[in-house]
Design a protein around this motif. Structure first.
Motif, PDB file in Angstrom:
ATOM      1  N   UNK A 141       0.834  -1.209   0.000  1.00 22.86           N
ATOM      2  CA  UNK A 141       0.000   0.000   0.000  1.00 22.86           C
ATOM      3  C   UNK A 141       0.868   1.258   0.000  1.00 22.86           C
ATOM      4  N   UNK A 142       2.032   1.204   0.633  1.00 19.94           N
ATOM      5  CA  UNK A 142       2.907   2.391   0.671  1.00 19.94           C
ATOM      6  C   UNK A 142       3.597   2.633  -0.670  1.00 19.94           C
ATOM      7  N   UNK A 143       4.014   1.521  -1.321  1.00 20.23           N
ATOM      8  CA  UNK A 143       4.859   1.640  -2.522  1.00 20.23           C
ATOM      9  C   UNK A 143       4.070   1.522  -3.825  1.00 20.23           C
ATOM     10  N   UNK A 144       2.823   1.029  -3.718  1.00 21.15           N
ATOM     11  CA  UNK A 144       2.028   0.829  -4.925  1.00 21.15           C
ATOM     12  C   UNK A 144       2.430  -0.424  -5.687  1.00 21.15           C
ATOM     13  N   UNK A 145       3.287  -1.237  -5.129  1.00 20.38           N
ATOM     14  CA  UNK A 145       3.640  -2.533  -5.722  1.00 20.38           C
ATOM     15  C   UNK A 145       4.173  -3.466  -4.637  1.00 20.38           C
ATOM     16  N   UNK A 146       4.071  -4.774  -4.928  1.00 18.88           N
ATOM     17  CA  UNK A 146       4.491  -5.757  -3.922  1.00 18.88           C
ATOM     18  C   UNK A 146       6.004  -5.744  -3.751  1.00 18.88           C
ATOM     19  N   UNK A 147       6.508  -5.930  -2.552  1.00 19.39           N
ATOM     20  CA  UNK A 147       7.965  -5.990  -2.395  1.00 19.39           C
ATOM     21  C   UNK A 147       8.519  -7.355  -2.801  1.00 19.39           C
ATOM     22  N   UNK A 148       9.789  -7.362  -3.166  1.00 21.09           N
ATOM     23  CA  UNK A 148      10.506  -8.623  -3.350  1.00 21.09           C
ATOM     24  C   UNK A 148      10.916  -9.078  -1.950  1.00 21.09           C
ATOM     25  N   UNK A 149      10.463 -10.256  -1.537  1.00 24.17           N
ATOM     26  CA  UNK A 149      10.756 -10.720  -0.173  1.00 24.17           C
ATOM     27  C   UNK A 149      12.040 -11.550  -0.194  1.00 24.17           C
ATOM     28  N   UNK A 150      13.009 -11.138   0.609  1.00 22.66           N
ATOM     29  CA  UNK A 150      14.306 -11.816   0.668  1.00 22.66           C
ATOM     30  C   UNK A 150      14.484 -12.378   2.073  1.00 22.66           C
ATOM     31  N   UNK A 151      14.674 -13.701   2.166  1.00 15.21           N
ATOM     32  CA  UNK A 151      14.848 -14.347   3.472  1.00 15.21           C
ATOM     33  C   UNK A 151      16.340 -14.521   3.767  1.00 15.21           C
ATOM     34  N   UNK A 152      16.662 -14.726   5.043  1.00 15.23           N
ATOM     35  CA  UNK A 152      18.060 -14.949   5.449  1.00 15.23           C
ATOM     36  C   UNK A 152      18.137 -16.174   6.357  1.00 15.23           C
TER      37      UNK A 152
END
Ligand code: SAM
Length: 193
Positions: A104-115
């Motif tokens: 909602x903040x960026x107008x697009x889904x984030x790329x989720x990076x796990x560690x």
């Protein structure tokens, strides 16, 4: 002049679902140091928010009380630097809720990076360099674990799993505290070195 990274990125510390000692999925307690130390490094490297993720309201309320003390209570006047860093904290009940907030903040889904500290041979494994070189305007959410780490489901469902920080130990020891791991990852990915 320092080159500032333009990639919009977010940090999340996951307390549920987390691997327990015997491989089951558990919820872990929030640790006081993790609130402050990860908020500071997130601020220093320009993260747009630091999500603290927990499914239990009691745990989120505990974080709220700490934030309240430093933001509007007695602590506010005592340490403005700390106040600034803590302002970047966002509480969330799940990873999905954090993703929805970023969307909602960026107008697009984030790329989720796990560690993860352990070596895993998964389809989505990326090196620090590959990930850094791939940055565009796409928002990034970097997930860090507590307890015995992020669950296999979270690691597999992420868009990418970051290679472990290997350090320089002859014994290949690499089980860092999450606070150390966040600092090293943010410097390698977003630092201006
Ligand atoms: N109770 C522990 C503490 O003191 O912080 C929590 C351990 S938790 C498993 C540590 C988290 O830090 C991992 O889930 C991962 O996100 C990150 N981490 C630790 N060592 C790492 C490494 N060598 N490479 C990448 N991430 C690492």
């Amino acid at each position: 002049l320092t080159k500032v990274n333009e990639t919009p990125f977010y940090v999340a510390l996951v307390h549920w679902p987390i691997l327990g000692k015997t491989g089951e999925s558990v919820a872990t307690s929030v640790t006081h140091f993790d609130i402050h130390d990860i908020a500071r490094v997130s601020k220093a490297y320009g993260a747009k928010k630091y999500f603290i993720i927990h499914k239990m309201q009691e745990q989120l309320m505990y974080v709220s009380r700490v934030l309240n003390h430093w933001q509007v209570g007695e602590g506010a006047g005592l340490n403005p630097m700390r106040q600034q860093a803590l302002a970047g904290i966002e509480l969330s009940e799940s990873i999905e809720q954090a993703v929805a907030k970023i969307t909602s903040l960026e107008g697009r889904k984030p790329k989720v990076v796990a560690t993860a500290a352990r070596s895993l041979n998964t389809h989505n494994l990326v090196s620090f360099r590959e990930l850094r070189d791939s940055f565009s305007n796409e928002p990034i959410l970097v997930l860090f674990g507590t307890g015995y780490g992020l669950t296999p489901e979270v690691l597999e469902q992420a868009c990418a799993l970051l290679e472990p920080i290997k350090g320089a130990s002859h014994q290949d020891y690499r089980h860092l505290s999450v606070r150390s791991a966040v600092s090293i990852c943010l410097d390698r990915l977003f630092g201006s070195w």
